[in-house]
Write a protein that holds these residues in place. Structure first.
Motif, PDB file in Angstrom:
ATOM      1  N   HIS A  93       0.826  -1.210   0.000  1.00 48.37           N
ATOM      2  CA  HIS A  93       0.000   0.000   0.000  1.00 48.37           C
ATOM      3  C   HIS A  93       0.858   1.256   0.000  1.00 48.37           C
ATOM      4  O   HIS A  93       0.418   2.323  -0.426  1.00 48.37           O
ATOM      5  CB  HIS A  93      -0.932   0.005   1.221  1.00 48.37           C
ATOM      6  N   ARG A  94       2.107   1.132   0.472  1.00 53.17           N
ATOM      7  CA  ARG A  94       3.018   2.272   0.519  1.00 53.17           C
ATOM      8  C   ARG A  94       3.437   2.737  -0.869  1.00 53.17           C
ATOM      9  O   ARG A  94       3.947   3.847  -1.023  1.00 53.17           O
ATOM     10  CB  ARG A  94       4.264   1.901   1.318  1.00 53.17           C
ATOM     11  N   PHE A  95       3.232   1.899  -1.878  1.00 57.41           N
ATOM     12  CA  PHE A  95       3.705   2.224  -3.225  1.00 57.41           C
ATOM     13  C   PHE A  95       2.572   2.577  -4.184  1.00 57.41           C
ATOM     14  O   PHE A  95       2.826   2.833  -5.366  1.00 57.41           O
ATOM     15  CB  PHE A  95       4.498   1.033  -3.792  1.00 57.41           C
ATOM     16  N   LEU A  96       1.365   2.611  -3.686  1.00 58.11           N
ATOM     17  CA  LEU A  96       0.227   2.808  -4.573  1.00 58.11           C
ATOM     18  C   LEU A  96      -0.116   4.276  -4.813  1.00 58.11           C
ATOM     19  O   LEU A  96      -1.181   4.596  -5.322  1.00 58.11           O
ATOM     20  CB  LEU A  96      -0.992   2.057  -4.030  1.00 58.11           C
ATOM     21  N   GLN A  97       0.801   5.172  -4.449  1.00 60.97           N
ATOM     22  CA  GLN A  97       0.652   6.571  -4.839  1.00 60.97           C
ATOM     23  C   GLN A  97       1.256   6.831  -6.217  1.00 60.97           C
ATOM     24  O   GLN A  97       1.118   7.917  -6.775  1.00 60.97           O
ATOM     25  CB  GLN A  97       1.328   7.501  -3.819  1.00 60.97           C
TER      26      GLN A  97
END
Length: 234
Positions: A93-97
């Motif tokens: 989820h940390r990379f879904l920006q």
């Protein structure tokens, strides 16, 4: 329903995007790994610290190398004619920006239904970008049940008189309800250090600390029981 049972159903139904909400990643990964072994699925796991790990000796070397080189872009390398391939992305989820990652995942999840490759995101929170909301199903990794909590307690309290019996054991397990496996083991161990036996008070103290960290709950103890209620922050 156990995580493995839910996951087996959704894989069989070809849900190519699966989001697992879990606060116990090692336990969840162990369940997934054991399930993959039983079902003869190809399994790869990625996290930021260890990179990509491909489970199973049956995966050809060139496919392993391709997976390691391309990570989520080469999940299709796990596909087989008559089997399924899973790529588990831990705390992804940390990379879904990233717009590029979101687009790549959307493309992969669409094609995954055809070639039976599945992307599984393992995260303590559910933060799915709008573009991917309809492509993921959300599963919950259940907290330990009463029997599992008792097994943890017996694994910690191994000496005579360290583990209560009868009504006191029931009270202890009631107090441990809602804790993760990690939290329960720590609480039982702390109780042994303090009292040389497992006592309810230590568990409620640690549970109260857990609730305080959320910022929305406070735990209050009455004469006979403990109650909790929500208190909104202003």
């Amino acid at each position: 329903m156990a995580l493995a049972d839910s996951l087996r159903e959704y894989i069989a139904a070809a849900f190519s995007g699966i989001w697992i909400e879990s606060h116990e990643h090692e336990d969840a990964l162990q369940e997934i790994y054991q399930l993959a072994q039983r079902e003869t699925w190809r399994l790869a796991v990625w996290d930021l610290e260890q990179g990509l790990r491909v489970a199973g000796p049956s995966l050809p070397r060139h496919i392993r190398e391709a997976m390691i080189a391309g990570c989520h872009r080469s999940v299709n390398a796990l596909a087989t004619i008559d089997g399924s391939g899973l790529l588990v992305l831990v705390n992804f989820h940390r990379f879904l920006q990233s717009a590029e990652i979101v687009q790549a995942l959307a493309k992969q999840l669409t094609s995954g239904k055809q070639n039976r490759t599945f992307v599984v995101i393992l995260s303590p929170v559910v933060q799915i970008p709008t573009e991917l909301e309809k492509l993921f199903v959300v599963l919950e990794h259940p907290l330990p049940d009463r029997q599992q909590l008792e097994e943890i307690a017996r694994g910690v309290a191994t000496a005579e008189d360290e583990l209560p019996t009868g009504p006191e054991l029931n009270r202890l397990l009631d107090a441990a309800a809602g804790l993760t496996r990690y939290e329960a083991e720590n609480a039982f161990s702390l109780s042994l250090v303090r009292h040389n036996q497992l006592q309810v008070e230590t568990l409620w103290e640690l549970k109260s600390q857990t609730l305080k960290k959320s910022g929305l709950l406070q735990l209050h103890r009455g004469s006979e029981r403990l109650t909790a209620w929500a208190e909104w922050r202003r």
